[in-house]
Design a protein around this motif. Structure first.
Motif, mmCIF file in Angstrom:
data_model
loop_
_atom_site.group_PDB
_atom_site.id
_atom_site.type_symbol
_atom_site.label_atom_id
_atom_site.label_comp_id
_atom_site.label_asym_id
_atom_site.label_seq_id
_atom_site.Cartn_x
_atom_site.Cartn_y
_atom_site.Cartn_z
ATOM 1 N N ASN A 201 47.509 81.962 74.476
ATOM 2 C CA ASN A 201 48.688 82.484 73.789
ATOM 3 C C ASN A 201 48.240 83.393 72.639
ATOM 4 O O ASN A 201 47.317 83.043 71.903
ATOM 5 N N PRO A 202 48.850 84.572 72.481
ATOM 6 C CA PRO A 202 48.431 85.468 71.384
ATOM 7 C C PRO A 202 48.458 84.798 70.016
ATOM 8 O O PRO A 202 47.652 85.151 69.150
ATOM 9 N N ASP A 203 49.366 83.847 69.816
ATOM 10 C CA ASP A 203 49.400 83.152 68.535
ATOM 11 C C ASP A 203 48.089 82.406 68.286
ATOM 12 O O ASP A 203 47.587 82.360 67.145
ATOM 13 N N ILE A 204 47.517 81.808 69.321
ATOM 14 C CA ILE A 204 46.252 81.090 69.163
ATOM 15 C C ILE A 204 45.114 82.073 68.878
ATOM 16 O O ILE A 204 44.265 81.826 68.014
ATOM 17 N N VAL A 205 45.105 83.207 69.585
ATOM 18 C CA VAL A 205 44.056 84.204 69.353
ATOM 19 C C VAL A 205 44.113 84.711 67.916
ATOM 20 O O VAL A 205 43.092 84.815 67.225
ATOM 21 N N VAL A 206 45.318 85.011 67.448
ATOM 22 C CA VAL A 206 45.461 85.526 66.080
ATOM 23 C C VAL A 206 45.092 84.453 65.054
ATOM 24 O O VAL A 206 44.513 84.747 64.012
ATOM 25 N N SER A 207 45.401 83.184 65.341
ATOM 26 C CA SER A 207 45.020 82.120 64.410
ATOM 27 C C SER A 207 43.502 82.003 64.304
ATOM 28 O O SER A 207 42.969 81.748 63.217
ATOM 29 N N VAL A 208 42.784 82.193 65.427
ATOM 30 C CA VAL A 208 41.316 82.190 65.373
ATOM 31 C C VAL A 208 40.810 83.384 64.565
ATOM 32 O O VAL A 208 39.873 83.259 63.755
ATOM 33 N N ILE A 209 41.437 84.546 64.749
ATOM 34 C CA ILE A 209 41.040 85.737 63.968
ATOM 35 C C ILE A 209 41.278 85.489 62.477
ATOM 36 O O ILE A 209 40.434 85.842 61.629
ATOM 37 N N GLN A 210 42.419 84.884 62.122
ATOM 38 C CA GLN A 210 42.681 84.575 60.713
ATOM 39 C C GLN A 210 41.635 83.619 60.154
ATOM 40 O O GLN A 210 41.196 83.769 59.003
ATOM 41 N N GLU A 211 41.225 82.631 60.954
ATOM 42 C CA GLU A 211 40.203 81.690 60.495
ATOM 43 C C GLU A 211 38.863 82.404 60.275
ATOM 44 O O GLU A 211 38.142 82.111 59.314
ATOM 45 N N LEU A 212 38.536 83.360 61.133
ATOM 46 C CA LEU A 212 37.302 84.130 60.957
ATOM 47 C C LEU A 212 37.383 85.006 59.713
ATOM 48 O O LEU A 212 36.385 85.173 58.999
ATOM 49 N N PHE A 213 38.562 85.576 59.439
ATOM 50 C CA PHE A 213 38.736 86.325 58.190
ATOM 51 C C PHE A 213 38.549 85.389 56.989
ATOM 52 O O PHE A 213 37.891 85.758 56.006
ATOM 53 N N ARG A 214 39.119 84.187 57.071
ATOM 54 C CA ARG A 214 39.014 83.251 55.955
ATOM 55 C C ARG A 214 37.576 82.846 55.698
ATOM 56 O O ARG A 214 37.169 82.655 54.548
ATOM 57 N N ARG A 215 36.789 82.732 56.769
ATOM 58 C CA ARG A 215 35.383 82.358 56.615
ATOM 59 C C ARG A 215 34.476 83.563 56.388
ATOM 60 O O ARG A 215 33.251 83.424 56.355
ATOM 61 N N ASP A 216 35.082 84.751 56.256
ATOM 62 C CA ASP A 216 34.329 85.989 55.995
ATOM 63 C C ASP A 216 33.304 86.241 57.104
ATOM 64 O O ASP A 216 32.167 86.649 56.833
ATOM 65 N N ALA A 217 33.694 85.984 58.353
ATOM 66 C CA ALA A 217 32.768 86.140 59.476
ATOM 67 C C ALA A 217 33.244 87.157 60.504
ATOM 68 O O ALA A 217 32.559 87.385 61.496
ATOM 69 N N ILE A 218 34.408 87.776 60.293
ATOM 70 C CA ILE A 218 34.991 88.636 61.326
ATOM 71 C C ILE A 218 34.141 89.882 61.573
ATOM 72 O O ILE A 218 33.965 90.307 62.724
ATOM 73 N N LYS A 219 33.561 90.452 60.516
ATOM 74 C CA LYS A 219 32.773 91.672 60.697
ATOM 75 C C LYS A 219 31.509 91.369 61.499
ATOM 76 O O LYS A 219 31.100 92.158 62.353
ATOM 77 N N ARG A 220 30.908 90.229 61.248
ATOM 78 C CA ARG A 220 29.711 89.834 61.993
ATOM 79 C C ARG A 220 30.053 89.565 63.455
ATOM 80 O O ARG A 220 29.237 89.809 64.354
ATOM 81 N N VAL A 221 31.266 89.068 63.720
ATOM 82 C CA VAL A 221 31.654 88.717 65.086
ATOM 83 C C VAL A 221 31.894 89.964 65.936
ATOM 84 O O VAL A 221 31.503 90.012 67.108
#
Length: 309
Positions: A201-221
């Motif tokens: 579900n897109p909501d789950i995908v976006v929640s994982v992206i938000q968690e990666l932003f919160r952990r400051d890991a999205i750019k590395r991913v």
């Protein structure tokens, strides 16, 4: 610290950062200040001697407060956390996470409710139920003869207490989803790739992206991807970036991906085509929003002219 009688400064304590909040214990000898992500405890009777420094928050500590018994210290922070300290040891006893940065915190007079105000305008109230301390009177037990049938069958109809361990009735532990397991093990790239490939579900995908932003890991991913691993990310962006629920998060992700891969545009025709589709989708959405704004302006002028506002 100032003397109200003479108006003179009696003690000066350098916190080392802009001070956000300060509290004094009822004894008058201890003062606690917050600034940056640190909380410092000062001894006023020893000319502002620093007793200890607490660094349990990740971001700026916005507020300090004492509970109604003056035995616990409460702190709120921009890291979405409220922490409670035992003033006898200055150790954290409780930690509560909220959905937005916390600006203020306090308790009610009877210590049964914790109140926290967040930057999104929501005031959270957590109620701590007061346990019933009344002890029911025990009925006198009849004397049973050891070895008798009644003695051996005693208690068979007594229901178990809530804290009793009942064999065979242990609740099953909920199995974590694969992406949750990856996040728990700090495998951020695997978690992100799994939710994209599994067509969640897109909501789950976006929640994982938000968690990666919160952990400051999205750019590395999202960095260092090849043509095969970059295409699912661009496909998801192109499909859902105009969804009002996810627009803010996905626009931030699109900005990061564009800044990372714009120097290599032209290398892969498939990737270039996806970037073009994403660009067309955004341009179309901007035109739609522009028409909505024009229509809204025309309607406001009409309502103003006809006095229907």
């Amino acid at each position: 610290m100032w003397d109200k009688r003479s108006g003179d400064c009696t003690v000066t304590m350098d916190h080392g950062a802009p001070v956000e909040s300060i509290v004094a214990l009822p004894t008058g000898g201890i003062v606690i200040s917050s600034g940056s992500n640190k909380i410092k405890v000062w001894d006023v009777h020893r000319s502002g001697h620093l007793l200890t420094t607490l660094s349990n928050h990740q971001k700026t500590v916005t507020w300090l407060a004492l509970d109604s018994t003056n035995t616990r210290l409460l702190s709120s922070s921009l890291d979405h956390q409220v922490k409670m300290y035992d003033l006898s040891s200055y150790k954290v006893t409780h930690s509560i996470k909220y959905s937005a940065p916390v600006l203020a915190v306090g308790t009610t007079a009877n210590n049964t409710e914790l109140i926290a105000g967040c930057s999104d305008g929501i005031v959270h109230v957590r109620k701590h139920p007061t346990p019933n301390t009344a002890v029911p009177a025990k009925r006198p037990l009849s004397v049973l003869k050891p070895g008798s049938a009644a003695f051996l069958e005693r208690g068979k109809n007594t229901p178990p207490a809530p804290k009793d361990a009942v064999s065979g009735k242990e609740p099953k532990r909920k199995k974590l989803a694969p992406y949750d397991l990856h996040l728990k093990r700090f495998q951020y790239t695997e978690a992100f790739d799994h939710v994209l490939k599994s067509r969640h579900n897109p909501d789950i995908v976006v929640s994982v992206i938000q968690e990666l932003f919160r952990r400051d890991a999205i750019k590395r991913v999202v960095s260092g991807r090849n043509e095969e691993t970059l295409q699912p990310v661009l496909n998801f962006l192109e499909a859902h970036i105009t969804n009002p629920k996810h627009c803010a998060v996905l626009c931030d992700l699109a900005h990061i991906i564009t800044s990372l891969y714009s120097p290599v545009l032209g290398v892969s025709p498939a990737v270039d085509k996806l970037f073009e589709k994403l660009n067309r989708r955004l341009k179309f959405e901007l035109k739609v929003q522009e028409r909505y704004m024009k229509l809204q302006g025309a309607m406001e002028c009409f309502f103003t002219a006809t006095g229907l506002t």
